[in-house]
Enzyme design. Structure first.
Site, short mmCIF file in Angstrom:
data_model
loop_
_atom_site.label_atom_id
_atom_site.label_comp_id
_atom_site.label_asym_id
_atom_site.label_seq_id
_atom_site.Cartn_x
_atom_site.Cartn_y
_atom_site.Cartn_z
N GLY A 134 -17.70 7.52 -2.90
CA GLY A 134 -16.61 7.52 -3.87
C GLY A 134 -16.84 6.39 -4.85
N LYS B 179 0.86 -1.19 0.00
CA LYS B 179 0.00 0.00 0.00
C LYS B 179 0.88 1.23 0.00
CE LYS B 179 -4.52 0.68 0.27
NZ LYS B 179 -5.55 -0.32 -0.09
N1 GLU Z 1 -7.23 -0.02 -3.48
C1 GLU Z 1 -8.01 -1.19 -3.73
C2 GLU Z 1 -8.08 -2.06 -2.49
O1 GLU Z 1 -7.92 -1.61 -1.38
C3 GLU Z 1 -7.53 -1.94 -4.96
C4 GLU Z 1 -6.14 -2.44 -4.90
C5 GLU Z 1 -5.61 -2.94 -6.21
O2 GLU Z 1 -6.35 -3.01 -7.17
O3 GLU Z 1 -4.42 -3.26 -6.23
O4 GLU Z 1 -8.39 -3.22 -2.57
#
Ligand code: GLU
Length: 417
Positions: free
Chosen positions: A221, A107
């Site tokens: 969102g 992340k």
């Molecule tokens: N940000 C999204 C999540 O928390 C997608 C992550 C991604 O597609 O890598 O799952």
């Protein structure tokens, strides 16, 4: 755990500890899985429109890549902290494992208020982030995606900056890209769609009719607004309340998706939608509805309000919306929680499909994406539901049992512990 003391990373570690106890995990494997494998903290100078230079701070956490390259979004938010990014990276690790895709967890985040930045400033900030973090990214290493307040346009700038650094184009280094630049059909609504497939299966498990069932959605969102659209389209849910960071709206006769989203596009918020009553984000969570969809930020349902949550099914599209104390309260009350890293795994599942399509440079039709997503989500749902039933634990712990087992197996087979 009240709001002031809330530390998301400690929460993620506690959740893992509970799973490790049930699984009787080897102590070294357990300890390894409690920590990110590596993280990068970056400082980003950005030229602002008024000619000054502002300094921003950001992070990228690579939690665990035993099962494949790290994967996870990048958030632009003023409340970003490294502990939050660590927790989100851990949850990505469990998320990819629970839907059984060959990826690890990562992340990223930048501490900023994206709403106060111009498009040019956002572009320069996005490119500055990649200039610092790009050295640890790549389709074989770590693949970012959109998350809170980041968009396909931001992914396009990041992909482009990375192409300059490498000297060649590498679409698969980031996902959630626009369709014209290697994006996948079906990625836009994938998070909400995956959650809706889980909701459908949960309703089967509980023998509950979704047509006409009432729903409330916190957050408008990408995840929340598509949940409104798809909940109505796929099941005929009656969405009586929605909210965003500025507040919520309520109408017992139901809110029309097209009209609410047009209102938000015009005014910047769902509030003051004609014909609705205003309602706070807190009150929305306590409405007497069948389906509650937290689709905003972490720590929405905690020990202060969990006993006032009345929904029968909680569809967690946000990451980390429910604390461990609240989990226990909801479980004791008989609420059925579809836990975040299962419920919102549709996004990363279609991100994985995007990487696959980028790798062989051949693109699938939307119906193929939907069909493959549905299969992944449905089998993950039942794996979690059955694990929870079998061990007589709440669904989040059930999801942890499935996911941690898979990551632990990869860690052992690699000989890490
Ligand atoms: N940000 C999204 C999540 O928390 C997608 C992550 C991604 O597609 O890598 O799952």
């Amino acid at each position: 755990m009240n709001k002031k003391a809330f530390n998301p990373f400690e929460m993620a570690q506690r959740q893992l500890d509970d799973a490790a106890a049930v699984l009787q995990l080897d102590p070294a494997v357990h300890e390894l899985l409690r920590w990110p494998l590596r993280e990068l903290h970056v400082t980003l100078p950005v030229k602002m429109d008024d000619g000054t230079t502002r300094i921003f701070h950001g992070f990228r956490v690579q939690y665990n890549d035993a099962r494949g390259p790290n994967k996870g979004g990048i958030r632009f938010h003023s409340g970003e902290t490294v502990d939050l990014v660590r927790a989100l990276a851990a949850w990505m690790t469990w998320k990819c494992a629970v839907v059984d895709i060959p990826l690890g967890g990562g992340k990223g985040g930048i501490i900023c208020d994206p709403k106060s930045l111009s498009a040019g400033e956002l572009e320069r900030l996005s490119r500055a982030y990649i200039r610092q973090v790009g050295r640890i990214l790549g389709l074989e290493k770590d693949v970012p995606a959109p998350d809170v307040y980041t968009t396909p346009q931001i992914m396009a700038w990041m992909m482009d900056e990375y192409a300059f650094m490498q000297g060649y184009n590498e679409y698969g280094m980031i996902t959630g890209k626009p369709l014209a630049l290697g994006g996948s059909a079906g990625r836009g609504d994938a998070t909400a769609r995956g959650g809706m497939y889980c909701l459908r299966e949960a309703a089967k498990a509980l023998n509950l009719e979704l047509k006409g069932a009432t729903a409330a959605i916190q957050g408008y969102g990408n995840a929340g607004s598509f949940a409104h659209k798809l909940g109505v389209e796929l099941f005929g849910l009656k969405v009586v309340a929605v909210s965003d960071s500025r507040g919520g709206i309520y109408n017992p006769d139901g809110l029309d998706f097209a009209k609410v989203s047009a209102h938000k596009a015009k005014t910047g918020s769902v509030i003051d939608f004609p014909g609705s009553k205003c309602i706070s984000n807190e009150d929305l969570l306590e409405l007497d509805v069948t389906v509650l969809i937290p689709a905003a930020l972490e720590n929405a349902i905690n020990e202060d309000n969990a006993d006032r949550v009345r929904a029968r099914i909680i569809v967690e599209l946000a990451n980390g919306p429910t604390t461990p104390e609240a989990d226990q309260i909801l479980h004791d009350k008989g609420s059925y929680v579809i836990p975040d890293f299962l419920c919102n795994a549709g996004g990363v599942t279609v991100s994985y499909f995007e990487m696959v399509q980028n790798a062989y440079d051949y693109y699938w039709e939307e119906c193929v994406v939907h069909e493959r997503l549905e299969k992944k989500m449905t089998s993950a749902f039942w794996a979690v539901h059955n694990a929870a039933q079998q061990h007589r634990v709440h669904n989040r712990l059930g999801a942890y049992l499935v996911a941690v087992n898979r990551v632990a197996e990869a860690v052992r087979l690699r000989g890490w512990a």
